[in-house]
Scaffold this motif. Structure first.
Motif, PDB file in Angstrom:
ATOM      1  N   ALA A 182       0.743  -1.231  -0.005  1.00  0.00           N
ATOM      2  CA  ALA A 182       0.055  -0.074   0.102  1.00  0.00           C
ATOM      3  C   ALA A 182       0.913   1.197   0.072  1.00  0.00           C
ATOM      4  O   ALA A 182       0.658   1.941  -0.758  1.00  0.00           O
ATOM      5  N   GLY A 183       1.679   1.522   0.702  1.00  0.00           N
ATOM      6  CA  GLY A 183       2.330   2.502   1.076  1.00  0.00           C
ATOM      7  C   GLY A 183       3.324   2.871  -0.065  1.00  0.00           C
ATOM      8  O   GLY A 183       3.769   2.235  -0.891  1.00  0.00           O
ATOM      9  N   GLU A 184       3.444   4.365   0.007  1.00  0.00           N
ATOM     10  CA  GLU A 184       4.131   5.030  -1.121  1.00  0.00           C
ATOM     11  C   GLU A 184       5.634   4.387  -1.529  1.00  0.00           C
ATOM     12  O   GLU A 184       6.046   4.382  -2.569  1.00  0.00           O
ATOM     13  N   SER A 185       6.305   4.271  -0.192  1.00  0.00           N
ATOM     14  CA  SER A 185       7.675   4.015  -0.477  1.00  0.00           C
ATOM     15  C   SER A 185       7.863   2.615  -1.056  1.00  0.00           C
ATOM     16  O   SER A 185       8.772   2.253  -2.122  1.00  0.00           O
ATOM     17  N   LEU A 186       6.898   1.488  -0.645  1.00  0.00           N
ATOM     18  CA  LEU A 186       6.786   0.252  -1.073  1.00  0.00           C
ATOM     19  C   LEU A 186       6.501   0.262  -2.647  1.00  0.00           C
ATOM     20  O   LEU A 186       6.882  -0.307  -3.570  1.00  0.00           O
ATOM     21  N   ALA A 187       5.255   0.946  -2.877  1.00  0.00           N
ATOM     22  CA  ALA A 187       4.533   0.803  -4.193  1.00  0.00           C
ATOM     23  C   ALA A 187       5.338   1.484  -5.206  1.00  0.00           C
ATOM     24  O   ALA A 187       5.345   1.054  -6.390  1.00  0.00           O
ATOM     25  N   GLU A 228      -5.650   6.565   4.044  1.00  0.00           N
ATOM     26  CA  GLU A 228      -5.937   7.758   3.199  1.00  0.00           C
ATOM     27  C   GLU A 228      -4.743   7.874   2.136  1.00  0.00           C
ATOM     28  O   GLU A 228      -4.673   8.159   0.981  1.00  0.00           O
ATOM     29  N   ASN A 229      -3.507   8.335   2.979  1.00  0.00           N
ATOM     30  CA  ASN A 229      -2.300   8.647   2.026  1.00  0.00           C
ATOM     31  C   ASN A 229      -1.969   7.502   1.148  1.00  0.00           C
ATOM     32  O   ASN A 229      -1.567   7.930  -0.250  1.00  0.00           O
ATOM     33  N   ALA A 230      -1.947   6.101   1.379  1.00  0.00           N
ATOM     34  CA  ALA A 230      -1.755   5.325   0.429  1.00  0.00           C
ATOM     35  C   ALA A 230      -2.670   5.048  -0.654  1.00  0.00           C
ATOM     36  O   ALA A 230      -2.242   5.125  -1.900  1.00  0.00           O
ATOM     37  N   ILE A 231      -3.919   5.187  -0.394  1.00  0.00           N
ATOM     38  CA  ILE A 231      -5.109   5.224  -1.670  1.00  0.00           C
ATOM     39  C   ILE A 231      -5.030   6.541  -2.581  1.00  0.00           C
ATOM     40  O   ILE A 231      -4.935   6.213  -3.680  1.00  0.00           O
ATOM     41  N   ASN A 232      -4.751   7.599  -1.686  1.00  0.00           N
ATOM     42  CA  ASN A 232      -4.429   8.844  -2.637  1.00  0.00           C
ATOM     43  C   ASN A 232      -3.178   8.764  -3.325  1.00  0.00           C
ATOM     44  O   ASN A 232      -3.386   9.193  -4.621  1.00  0.00           O
TER      45      ASN A 232
END
Length: 368
Positions: A182-187, A228-232
């Motif tokens: 999910a998170g930005e760093s991983l995705a 919310e940060n991940a989905i956004n």
């Protein structure tokens, strides 16, 4: 012409409003081995609470072919046929075969995705699995491209793999989903997000596991701001909202406090919390274990999530209220729906009240 355009607009809007949102229920079949009231098999599944049932997990061999990870459960006990048979209870239910998962790792999937022959083995074995057993589609849960022994080329190879699967599935109408970090760093390191989104029916975003005991402090498993940060982020990178399925953990991450008197979020911890009686894994408690613990519970409104503690044990989890917050966000953003990990860790027996309280909360928000 103006009247025609207006009519078309109304029809399109009605289709969007009328489209049923996804409630994708992952089922870890190994819960059959859980002890006592944690034991879970097909008879415990309420087929009306799910639009999709994701049968977890299958693996792959070194040639790229899909294989059973537990032939006794899958075939000797007949779990696959029983799972597909749930469509007799809910004719709209889609039953998916899930390939991958954390324990499968990444190395074999990286090797398969980069090799044309292994990709064909994977696709042909997928078609055979779905055809022979009556599955409605495949969910590919590669954790994760370009991580855990993978390499940078995984990102492009994953797109190629998904495109080829989509083409092979098209004549049969099979669905194709993926589960993603999910998170930005991983995705951002694992996915060409706009490109993979083109080739799948939906994307299960694993919006949980945002805090672990290895970080040396307590933290929230799925705080609202992180979800919310991940989905956004996924939407900002080109994933359409109507393909994003928001993940909800039916479990909590647990911690052993370094000092019992320091029991707040961010307090130091010395490691993972003790194993529960059902799940049997340190650092992890099912909601069906947490709700029976009678620990001191606090709802943290800044994070829209509860935590509980007793002695040196501390756990962050989701409850009915925090799930409502998550579903409200999904509705505001017109997401495709929600998925749960996983059926067997909700309070499926109703030991703390109604059966499946978290899953029913999702349904009340998205479907009923």
């Amino acid at each position: 012409m103006a009247k025609l355009l207006a009519l078309l607009a109304v029809l399109c809007l009605s289709q969007v409003i009328g489209a049923e949102r996804i409630v994708n229920c992952y089922w870890g079949t190994w819960a059959n081995y859980n002890s006592g009231n944690g034991k879970f098999d097909v008879s415990n599944i309420d087929a009306g609470l799910c639009t999709h049932l994701s049968y977890s997990f299958f693996g792959i061999n070194d040639s790229g072919e899909i294989v059973s990870l537990d032939t006794w459960l899958d075939y000797d006990l007949g779990f696959i046929s029983q799972a597909v048979g749930l469509k007799n209870q809910n004719s709209n239910l889609k039953v998916l075969a899930v390939v991958g998962g954390w324990n499968e790792g990444s190395t074999k999937y990286s090797a398969m995705a980069r090799d044309w022959y292994k990709r064909q083995n994977f696709i042909n074995s997928a078609l055979n699995l779905l055809r022979n057993h009556g599955f409605d589609g495949l969910d590919l849960d590669w954790e994760y491209p370009n991580q855990r022994g993978g390499n940078w080329d995984d990102r492009a190879n994953f797109v190629t793999l998904l495109r080829e699967i989509k083409e092979a599935f098209a004549p049969y109408g099979y669905e194709l989903g993926i589960a993603v970090g999910a998170g930005e760093s991983l995705a951002s390191g694992s996915y060409e997000i706009a490109n993979i989104a083109q080739h799948v029916n939906f994307i299960n975003v694993m919006t949980y596991d945002f805090a672990m005991a290895s970080e040396g402090k307590t933290g929230f498993n799925a705080p609202q701001w992180a979800v919310e940060n991940a989905i956004n982020f996924w939407m900002s990178q080109g994933a359409p909202a109507n393909k994003l399925v928001l993940g909800v953990g039916m479990y909590g991450r647990s911690f052993q406090l370094s000092d019992n008197s320091q029991n707040w979020p961010g307090a130091p911890c010395r490691g993972e919390g003790a194993a529960g009686p059902y799940s049997g894994s340190t650092g992890y408690l099912g909601y069906n274990e947490i709700c029976q613990n009678n620990w001191h519970t606090v709802f943290d409104y800044d994070n829209a999530a509860p935590y509980a503690f007793s002695g040196d044990q501390w756990v962050s989890f989701d409850n009915v209220l925090s799930v409502q917050y998550k579903m409200d966000f999904a509705l505001r953003n017109n997401l495709a729906g929600a998925m749960i990990w996983s059926l067997e860790t909700d309070d499926f027996r109703g030991n703390c009240g109604e059966t499946y309280p978290l899953l029913k909360t999702i349904n009340r928000k998205l479907r009923w």
